[in-house]
Design a protein around this motif. Structure first.
Motif, PDB file in Angstrom:
ATOM      1  N   VAL A 142       0.766  -1.331  -0.048  1.00 12.23           N
ATOM      2  CA  VAL A 142      -0.058   0.148  -0.077  1.00 12.23           C
ATOM      3  C   VAL A 142       0.890   1.349  -0.025  1.00 12.23           C
TER       4      VAL A 142
ATOM      5  N   LEU B 118      -3.229  -0.287   5.231  1.00 13.62           N
ATOM      6  CA  LEU B 118      -3.197   1.032   5.667  1.00 13.62           C
ATOM      7  C   LEU B 118      -2.944   1.431   6.995  1.00 13.62           C
TER       8      LEU B 118
ATOM      9  N   VAL C 174      -3.239   8.678   0.201  1.00 10.78           N
ATOM     10  CA  VAL C 174      -3.136   8.200  -0.887  1.00 10.78           C
ATOM     11  C   VAL C 174      -3.359   8.872  -2.204  1.00 10.78           C
TER      12      VAL C 174
ATOM     13  N   VAL D  46      -6.754  -0.328  -2.048  1.00 12.54           N
ATOM     14  CA  VAL D  46      -5.938  -0.522  -1.071  1.00 12.54           C
ATOM     15  C   VAL D  46      -6.612  -1.110  -0.011  1.00 12.54           C
ATOM     16  N   CYS D  47      -5.838  -1.990   0.840  1.00 12.50           N
ATOM     17  CA  CYS D  47      -6.469  -2.723   1.776  1.00 12.50           C
ATOM     18  C   CYS D  47      -6.635  -1.872   3.168  1.00 12.50           C
TER      19      CYS D  47
END
Length: 125
Positions: free
Chosen positions: A55, A88, A98, A83-84
């Motif tokens: 990420v 994060l 991000v 993104v997870c």
């Protein structure tokens, strides 16, 4: 059968999982991005999911100019980047930090739903 359909006539979907691609080796992300852009150019629906330390590649300032250009090219061709949320948190990255090219935050269940859909295939990097 075309590149954009599966044998049961479901639309083809490629789910790319970035697991081992970390910020200390960002050039390694160029390979999955090459597959993503190629598949998208073939009218395949493509999702890229960053988990774990991967990420950090999508943090503002995390990608160098070449990687950022490839990310933008992929998104322009229709690649969706996710993104997870747990990753994060583990990397201490806020969603506001991000890059704009990230389509959203999705966890493990969303990744599995995408990958288990008819016509879907996984690639793991």
């Amino acid at each position: 059968m075309t590149a954009a359909t599966h044998s049961d006539s479901s639309p083809a979907r490629l789910v790319i999982l970035l697991n081992s691609v970390a910020i200390d080796a960002p050039d390694a992300a160029l390979i999955p991005l090459r597959y993503a852009t190629t598949a998208a150019a073939m009218d395949v629906a493509v999702e890229m999911h960053a988990i774990s330390a991967s990420v950090a590649l999508f943090r503002r300032g995390g990608a160098g100019p070449e990687l950022l250009a490839r990310i933008r090219q992929a998104v322009e061709l229709g690649v969706e980047i996710f993104v997870c949320p747990l990753a994060l948190a583990e990397q201490d990255i806020a969603i506001d930090d991000v890059i704009d090219e990230v389509a959203g935050v999705r966890g493990a269940a969303s990744l599995l739903v995408a990958g288990l859909a008819p016509g879907a295939r996984f690639m793991v990097f």
